[in-house]
Structure formats: C-alpha cells, structure tokens
Design a protein around this motif. Sequence first.
Motif, PDB file in Angstrom:
ATOM      1  N   LEU A 173       7.736   5.216  -1.889  1.00 35.77           N
ATOM      2  CA  LEU A 173       7.425   6.154  -2.857  1.00 35.77           C
ATOM      3  C   LEU A 173       7.575   7.694  -2.324  1.00 35.77           C
ATOM      4  CD1 LEU A 173       4.322   4.325  -4.570  1.00 35.77           C
ATOM      5  CD2 LEU A 173       6.508   5.233  -5.717  1.00 35.77           C
ATOM      6  N   SER A 183       6.310  -0.659   1.202  1.00 31.52           N
ATOM      7  CA  SER A 183       6.336  -0.006  -0.280  1.00 31.52           C
ATOM      8  C   SER A 183       5.546   1.364  -0.433  1.00 31.52           C
ATOM      9  CB  SER A 183       5.756  -1.112  -1.209  1.00 31.52           C
ATOM     10  OG  SER A 183       4.375  -1.012  -1.238  1.00 31.52           O
ATOM     11  N   LEU A 184       4.603   1.423   0.319  1.00 33.28           N
ATOM     12  CA  LEU A 184       4.060   2.771   0.150  1.00 33.28           C
ATOM     13  C   LEU A 184       4.958   3.957   0.545  1.00 33.28           C
ATOM     14  CD1 LEU A 184       0.474   2.132   1.923  1.00 33.28           C
ATOM     15  CD2 LEU A 184       0.833   3.370  -0.174  1.00 33.28           C
ATOM     16  N   LEU A 229       1.438  -0.495  -9.114  1.00 34.58           N
ATOM     17  CA  LEU A 229       2.410  -0.682  -8.069  1.00 34.58           C
ATOM     18  C   LEU A 229       1.824  -1.246  -6.828  1.00 34.58           C
ATOM     19  CD1 LEU A 229       5.599  -0.950  -7.982  1.00 34.58           C
ATOM     20  CD2 LEU A 229       5.421   1.147  -6.780  1.00 34.58           C
ATOM     21  N   PHE A 230       0.779  -0.784  -6.262  1.00 33.57           N
ATOM     22  CA  PHE A 230       0.170  -1.082  -5.156  1.00 33.57           C
ATOM     23  C   PHE A 230      -0.547  -2.265  -5.236  1.00 33.57           C
ATOM     24  CE2 PHE A 230       0.298   3.452  -3.650  1.00 33.57           C
ATOM     25  CZ  PHE A 230       1.408   3.372  -3.103  1.00 33.57           C
ATOM     26  N   PRO A 245      11.669   2.749  -6.872  1.00 30.97           N
ATOM     27  CA  PRO A 245      11.499   1.258  -6.791  1.00 30.97           C
ATOM     28  C   PRO A 245      10.722   0.669  -8.175  1.00 30.97           C
ATOM     29  CG  PRO A 245       9.917   2.344  -5.344  1.00 30.97           C
ATOM     30  CD  PRO A 245      10.864   3.497  -6.156  1.00 30.97           C
ATOM     31  N   GLU A 275      11.067  -5.558  -7.980  1.00 26.67           N
ATOM     32  CA  GLU A 275      11.964  -5.277  -7.120  1.00 26.67           C
ATOM     33  C   GLU A 275      13.302  -5.045  -7.553  1.00 26.67           C
ATOM     34  OE1 GLU A 275      11.387  -8.503  -4.383  1.00 26.67           O
ATOM     35  OE2 GLU A 275       9.281  -7.974  -4.242  1.00 26.67           O
ATOM     36  N   LEU A 314       3.160  -3.933   2.544  1.00 26.89           N
ATOM     37  CA  LEU A 314       2.512  -3.121   1.671  1.00 26.89           C
ATOM     38  C   LEU A 314       2.804  -1.484   2.094  1.00 26.89           C
ATOM     39  CD1 LEU A 314       0.528  -2.223  -0.709  1.00 26.89           C
ATOM     40  CD2 LEU A 314      -1.075  -2.151   1.139  1.00 26.89           C
ATOM     41  N   LEU A 323       6.396   3.983 -15.508  1.00 28.68           N
ATOM     42  CA  LEU A 323       7.512   4.125 -14.634  1.00 28.68           C
ATOM     43  C   LEU A 323       8.091   3.361 -13.607  1.00 28.68           C
ATOM     44  CD1 LEU A 323       8.571   7.389 -14.788  1.00 28.68           C
ATOM     45  CD2 LEU A 323       7.132   7.856 -12.943  1.00 28.68           C
ATOM     46  N   TYR A 324       6.912   2.601 -13.123  1.00 21.63           N
ATOM     47  CA  TYR A 324       7.568   1.662 -11.669  1.00 21.63           C
ATOM     48  C   TYR A 324       7.337   0.273 -12.350  1.00 21.63           C
ATOM     49  CZ  TYR A 324       6.761   5.755  -8.992  1.00 21.63           C
ATOM     50  OH  TYR A 324       6.952   7.200  -8.681  1.00 21.63           O
ATOM     51  N   GLN A 373       7.988  -2.584  -9.936  1.00 20.29           N
ATOM     52  CA  GLN A 373       7.181  -3.815  -9.535  1.00 20.29           C
ATOM     53  C   GLN A 373       8.048  -5.236  -9.250  1.00 20.29           C
ATOM     54  OE1 GLN A 373       3.905  -4.569 -12.219  1.00 20.29           O
ATOM     55  NE2 GLN A 373       2.827  -2.609 -11.549  1.00 20.29           N
TER      56      GLN A 373
END
Lengths: 330, 330
Positions: free
Chosen positions: B269, B265-266, A236-237, B125, B129, B262, B208-209, B127
């Motif tokens: 999580l 998005s971190l 994901l990152f 969340p 979106e 970024l 999962l993501y 990948q």
Amino acid sequence: MGGDFGPQVTVPASVQALLQFPELKVMLFGDQTLITSQLSLLNQTNHPRIKIVHCDNVIANDTRPSQALRHSQGSSMRAALEAVSEGQADACISAGNTGALMALSRYILKQLPGVDRPALVSAIPTQNETKTWLLDLGANVSCDADTLFQFAVMGAVLAEQGKAAPRVALLNIGEEEIKGNDLVKRCAEMLADAKEINYIGYLEGDQLYSGKADVIVCDGFVGNVSLKTSEGVANLFINNIRKAISDNPFKRLVAKWLFRDLFESLRQLNPDQYNGASLLGLRGIVVKSHGSADIAAFTNAIGEAVCEVKRQIPIKISDRLEQVLLERHY
Amino acid sequence: MGGDFGPQVTVPASVQALLQFPELKVMLFGDQTLITSQLSLLNQTNHPRIKIVHCDNVIANDTRPSQALRHSQGSSMRAALEAVSEGQADACISAGNTGALMALSRYILKQLPGVDRPALVSAIPTQNETKTWLLDLGANVSCDADTLFQFAVMGAVLAEQGKAAPRVALLNIGEEEIKGNDLVKRCAEMLADAKEINYIGYLEGDQLYSGKADVIVCDGFVGNVSLKTSEGVANLFINNIRKAISDNPFKRLVAKWLFRDLFESLRQLNPDQYNGASLLGLRGIVVKSHGSADIAAFTNAIGEAVCEVKRQIPIKISDRLEQVLLERHY
C-alpha cells in the motif's frame, strides 16, 4: 425505528445509556408495541426516565430526501426532531436514513445564523491515541469556500472542548501553498486571515491519522471517499491476516495473543466503532448513528449527544461564527 | 537525475532492468560524471546497451510547473522527453518533479487526439490478488465529465492487456444512482451509453481494494486523497503492530514468523512498492517513479515502461478513443 435492527438495538442501548448517565431522560419515538416488547425483555417497562411516543409512520432507508420531506408527517424521525425544535428534548439520535435526517433536520430545526449547510462530523482515531475531528463526511457533496470555512469554525468549536486552540487543517493533495484546487486555495486564504482559528495549513491524506491536526476540513465527497477508503484498507488487512493464519489453529491462537490491541485498532477504523457522527450547524443537536450499529455503538451515539448537550455546542458555534464573521466583514 | 537519490538509484536500477529485459536499451540523461561513477561502481562503464546523454541542467523537486517549462532548456527531463518525441527512445522514465514532468510531457509530446488532459494511473493491490487500475492520481485537480470519460476509456485500454472487457467503475459516495455530485452523475450517463466500455456503475471507497472493478475512475483530487489515505491507514497499522510487539523480543520473532505475508501486503500500500505510475493520453510513453523509490522500485518503473512499449498503449488508446467518440457523435 431506524438502522438495520430498529428497536432491537435502539431500546437496549437507551437502557444502557440511562445506566451510564444518571441525569439522562430518554424519549423513544416509534411503534409502541415493538418498543414495549423490547422493554419488557429487559424488565424495564416502567422505567421512570423512559417515555414512549407512539408514531405510526417510519421513513425507510431507501427513501430519497425529497420524498422523505413530503411524506414525513407522523414519522418517528420527524416527531423526534420536532421534540427538539419545541424544546421537549435536547438532542435527537437516529440510526435511520442519513439523507432524510439531514433534510428533515434542516427543515425542522433550521441552520444556525451564518451557517449555509450543516456538516456531518466524526472523530477518527490517530497514531498518538488522540482523536481528530473530520468534516464533512458526506452531507455536502459540493461546497464553496465559505461553506468549508464555516465547517472549519464549527469543527474548531467541537475540538475546543477537548483542548485549547485546536489545530485546524485543510485536506489537500500537497502541503505546499501552490498545490490543490481553487476551492481549498480560497478557503486557505480565509482561514489564514481568521484570527479566531488556529489554522496550520494543508495536510495530505497520509496525515489523516497522524494526529497532526485536531480538526481536518474537506468537502463531503472527499471526506466520504477518504473515510470509506480507510474502511476498505482495514478490510484488506483483516482479510490478509485471516489468510496468514487460517491454515493453522496454533497460528490463530498466537495471533490472538499477540495482537489483541491491533484487532481493536482495526475495528476502530470501522464507522460502527467511532459511532455517533454529529450534524453540526443546526439550531439543535442531532447525532447520526451508523445504520449497522450494535447496542454498544448506539450507546456511544447517545453518549456523544449527552456530551454535546452538556457543552452547549450549538450556542458556542453560533457565538463563534458571529465573532469570526464580524471580524471578516468590518 | 530525479528523485531523492538520483543516479545512485536510477543507474543501478537501469543495469538491473537490462538483465531482466534482454531486448532493452537504456539512454541515461544527466550529469555524465555522476552517471559514469555509478556505472564504474557496478563495473558497467562499457555496457553495450547503455548510452549516456550528458545534460548540464536539472529540474529541482520544488520548481513550479510553469517555471520548469520556462527554464527546462538543456535539462535531463526535457532531453529525455525530446528523445521520445524524436523517436530516439520509446519511453521516458523519471523519478523527478511530478508537476514538471506532466507540464513538459504535454508541451513536448502533446496529447493524443481526443484527450483533453493526460492522467496519472497506477495499479493498486486487491483482496483477491488481482490488480485494479486507479486514475487520476493527482495530475488533474479539477475535471469535467468529458475528461473523466476519457480517463475511463484510457484505463480500460490499459486493463484490457490483462483481461477482456475489463470492468470500469466510477468512484462515488454511494452505489445508488441518485448519489454523488454532478460530475460523476454526468460521467455515469456517458459511460452507460458507451457500448465499447464495460461500465459497472458506482463503487464506494470501501470497495477500492475489493477487486470488484478492473478500472476505477475519479478526479485527481479525490484519487490522490484516497491513495494517500490508504498509505496513512497502512502507517497507522504498522505503528500499532510495532507498539504491540516492541516490549518483547519473543513477540517480535513470533510476529515475523506469523505475518511475513501481512508485512508484505502493508508495504504494497506504500506507493514506493507498486511503483511506476503512467502518464496516459500522451503521444508517447511516460512513467513516473515515486521520488523515494529504491533500486527495486525504480526497476519496476522501467519494467512498466517496457510493458507499455510492447503493448503499444498510446496507439491503442488513440484507436479506442476514436471509436468511442465516433460512436458518441454520429
């Protein structure tokens, strides 16, 4: 012969490992023609420390463990394990079918006394640049408290090679004593009673990479989900970083300069990187390489096997289990 | 009164939510003096859509569920749930003790017909979106196949509000049919037979993501470990990014410019961010906010409750379960 690339990876990796470890000897089990052609590409057809053992048969990646057992005669995986069982080899390294490797290892090498089921263990990276041994990673989808307890003992023996009295934790969904399912609660009681183990209690998933424990124990279902989830988050990152810089070549350049180390640590969460998961608890050393391992990663797996041979891990596990079990029963 | 900050967070968040939702009315359960002092800081002592219900008692964060049940009389958590049960409120939002909230919700609101145990669900969340609903997140540490099946139905109803025929997957340790423990195998058979559910099979932790499913179902132990592991990996990255740029103010500046998205998005999580996990399967709407939620995060949790009220989630779950169970039994 195993893994996504077979001899294309395993043969050059073996040559690489022979350079790294002057005392190492390698037996290559598989199709002689394929192996020889890889060796000749590397100008190593007459390497004094390589021996080829031709095998007609290969266990496919999609073979079920039960089928693999029945049709294993003459396969490279079985022949390699038999070489360990007969004392011709000290360890077996395979990038092949995990379920088959587990089933054949149990059938040919047998478990150590006191071990109900072998466990798949690997070292994961931590925030403070140490490593933590996590087990089981998927060899045992359902465990009882005794099995988890044995995993803890085996993990501790492995971690002891790096430091004295390694801290052993159980993976749970809360750090308080009342939290968790019956399995971890029962195992926690057993570990708290075992003087030989430096048991530090429960850890939650968010502490997996914290370096707070040297060994973290869970059942194979939880361990596998947890490891794969980490891989998913890393992807994901990587995906988000790519998105953030893809529109601009200058940004890409700056990102590379800034985050060489970060990209390295992202890669570390990929199982290919911390390659070389060990099957612990057998009367012999078996190291499982990730199927998609490249030459460097498969060389790491061979290196892990060399370390375990030097440290005589199976004997140490057997001794420790005997001590702990004696202590428990008398 | 719940969470790490109590009325300091919950009161300003309520005022915030009242601005966002003109049709919303808020009842605040707790210590009248504390609540009023927070409201007067915001010049909102006479807000026409706020009603204060004074409660003498608070359930502490470390109270065991069984104790919480026995000593809940007069507590803010219980009074809020009773308001839902008596029809004075449409939903209860709490940042308090999760175990106590679960136990009191079951005791006061009761489960919907066909639901053995309520589940804790949240959107994670992905990948691409979109979002994926993951359940159970820790309300049920051991489940049977029927319970997992009910989770799948409830998750599908929640996801249907966003899209038709949401894809439902089971979290497992392999994508092949032969993989996994008995629990997921039995539940997979049930889901494959249920025409009402768009069951797409197993997914592994690394998916999962990925956005490949709209609903992912697992037991509460696995779900909690998996979610917390994600948090741990995110922390590992944040830590590594910090290390990579800490020695150089210019690097810090560049990193901020490069990776605003970024960092966002971190943070996603982190459970504080996708705040507002729902307790599904009750005769009423209960939303659990993370204990460390800030004002924005608690406002999100209120928003989640507003959505569920508008969409009449409990009635829809009840209808769907009835359909699916009828189909199974006749």
